[in-house]
Motif scaffolding. Structure first.
Motif, mmCIF file in Angstrom:
data_model
loop_
_atom_site.group_PDB
_atom_site.id
_atom_site.type_symbol
_atom_site.label_atom_id
_atom_site.label_comp_id
_atom_site.label_asym_id
_atom_site.label_seq_id
_atom_site.Cartn_x
_atom_site.Cartn_y
_atom_site.Cartn_z
ATOM 1 N N PRO A 67 0.809 -1.238 0.000
ATOM 2 C CA PRO A 67 0.000 0.000 0.000
ATOM 3 C C PRO A 67 0.835 1.277 0.000
ATOM 4 O O PRO A 67 0.338 2.338 -0.379
ATOM 5 N N ASN A 68 2.084 1.182 0.423
ATOM 6 C CA ASN A 68 2.995 2.333 0.384
ATOM 7 C C ASN A 68 2.361 3.562 1.050
ATOM 8 O O ASN A 68 2.038 4.566 0.390
ATOM 9 N N TYR A 69 2.209 3.501 2.351
ATOM 10 C CA TYR A 69 1.593 4.601 3.095
ATOM 11 C C TYR A 69 2.469 5.853 3.025
ATOM 12 O O TYR A 69 3.677 5.801 3.242
ATOM 13 N N ASP A 70 1.845 6.988 2.696
ATOM 14 C CA ASP A 70 2.559 8.263 2.678
ATOM 15 C C ASP A 70 1.628 9.376 3.163
ATOM 16 O O ASP A 70 0.428 9.169 3.374
ATOM 17 N N ALA A 71 2.198 10.586 3.332
ATOM 18 C CA ALA A 71 1.452 11.705 3.924
ATOM 19 C C ALA A 71 0.353 12.240 3.023
ATOM 20 O O ALA A 71 -0.477 13.033 3.479
ATOM 21 N N SER A 72 0.330 11.837 1.740
ATOM 22 C CA SER A 72 -0.716 12.321 0.839
ATOM 23 C C SER A 72 -2.039 11.602 1.029
ATOM 24 O O SER A 72 -3.062 12.040 0.502
ATOM 25 N N MET A 73 -2.054 10.505 1.756
ATOM 26 C CA MET A 73 -3.286 9.748 1.992
ATOM 27 C C MET A 73 -4.157 10.480 3.006
ATOM 28 O O MET A 73 -3.658 11.250 3.833
ATOM 29 N N PRO A 74 -5.465 10.246 2.981
ATOM 30 C CA PRO A 74 -6.361 10.885 3.963
ATOM 31 C C PRO A 74 -5.975 10.518 5.394
ATOM 32 O O PRO A 74 -5.554 9.388 5.672
#
Length: 287
Positions: free
Chosen positions: A226-233
């Motif tokens: 899923p590559n979590y990053d700061a652009s996600m909600p």
């Protein structure tokens, strides 16, 4: 005296005489300055200024008792200092004549009042605009502060999720677990495989065809990371952190913010401040 001589005198500094000749020069210079002030030409008085002086002088004088108007008023009982008409007890009347306001331009009656009102309206409009700009500036600053806080919050959530995934994978490997309970609890890595032969019936390109797939660190097949990053909600990040943190605390008795692996739930309850970042550091709460 010639102009050159007077010019030379005017250039002499004023001070204490050092000799009889110097004293005479100072006296001549002093008399010259006095005569120049005496015979200094005055600015000519304009016709309007002369009329104003005469008007002010006439209005400053009281009404002559020898005038016909005063004689008629005296016959009706008027005396100097009295007011006209019958005066009531609660009424205050003026005893001095009303000043005369001379109109010296061609502007219509009430035009000065209108100009003052327009000037006040312009000043009020400028003040209102300045207030609106100040309010908008404060709103922009507040909006910027909120966005900055949200960005920092999202970055911290991503950092905590990545730390939880890393610790979770290490702890699962210790207990000889091959795959995670939830697919994304472990990080997956993209692996590129090259194909040597193209399918029959298709034109083989010059470049070698490639197929992508994901695997865990132990080599087993895995889903796309899923590559979590700061652009996600933010709500998605908070939900992901809550799930993986709950598993770490319930399944391994591990606290990511304490950085410690406790022996039992009772040991964790006694020594761990809580299940949130705020409980440990006083930072924003990432539930």
């Amino acid at each position: 005296m010639s102009a050159d001589f007077l010019q030379g005198i005017s250039d002499q500094p004023v001070g204490i005489a050092k000799s009889r000749a110097h004293k005479r020069q100072l006296q001549i210079h002093s008399r010259f300055e006095e005569s120049r002030e005496t015979f200094k030409p005055k600015r000519p008085i304009s016709h309007a200024e002369r009329e104003k002086e005469r008007r002010d002088e006439a209005l400053a004088k009281p009404i002559s008792q020898e005038s016909k108007g005063f004689e008629l008023m005296a016959k009706m009982g008027f005396k100097p200092g009295m007011t006209l008409g019958k005066q009531r007890e609660d009424e205050i009347r003026i005893t001095e004549p009303i000043t005369v306001d001379i109109k010296g331009n061609r502007k219509g009656l009430g035009h000065e009042v209108e100009e003052v009102q327009e000037s006040n309206d312009r000043v009020e409009a400028v003040m209102q605009k300045m207030k609106e700009q100040a309010a908008k500036h404060e709103e922009l600053i507040d909006d910027y502060s909120k966005r900055r806080k949200m960005d920092n919050n999202a970055k911290q959530l991503v950092k905590d999720i990545r730390a939880c995934r890393k610790v979770r994978e290490e702890l699962d490997h210790r207990i000889k677990k091959n795959v995670p309970t939830v697919d994304w609890f472990w990080r997956s890595y993209k692996v590129v495989q090259e194909e040597t032969e193209a399918p029959k019936g298709y034109y083989r390109s010059r470049e070698t065809e490639k197929e992508e797939e994901y695997k865990y660190s132990n080599g087993l097949k895995a889903p796309v990371d899923p590559n979590y990053d700061a652009s996600m909600p933010a709500d998605e990040l908070e939900d992901a952190l809550s799930k993986i943190n709950t598993y770490l605390r319930d399944g391994h008795f591990y606290c990511i913010w304490c950085g410690a692996n406790y022996c039992s739930p009772e040991d964790m309850a006694d020594h761990c401040p809580g299940s949130t970042r705020r409980a440990h550091h006083g930072d924003d709460d990432h539930e």
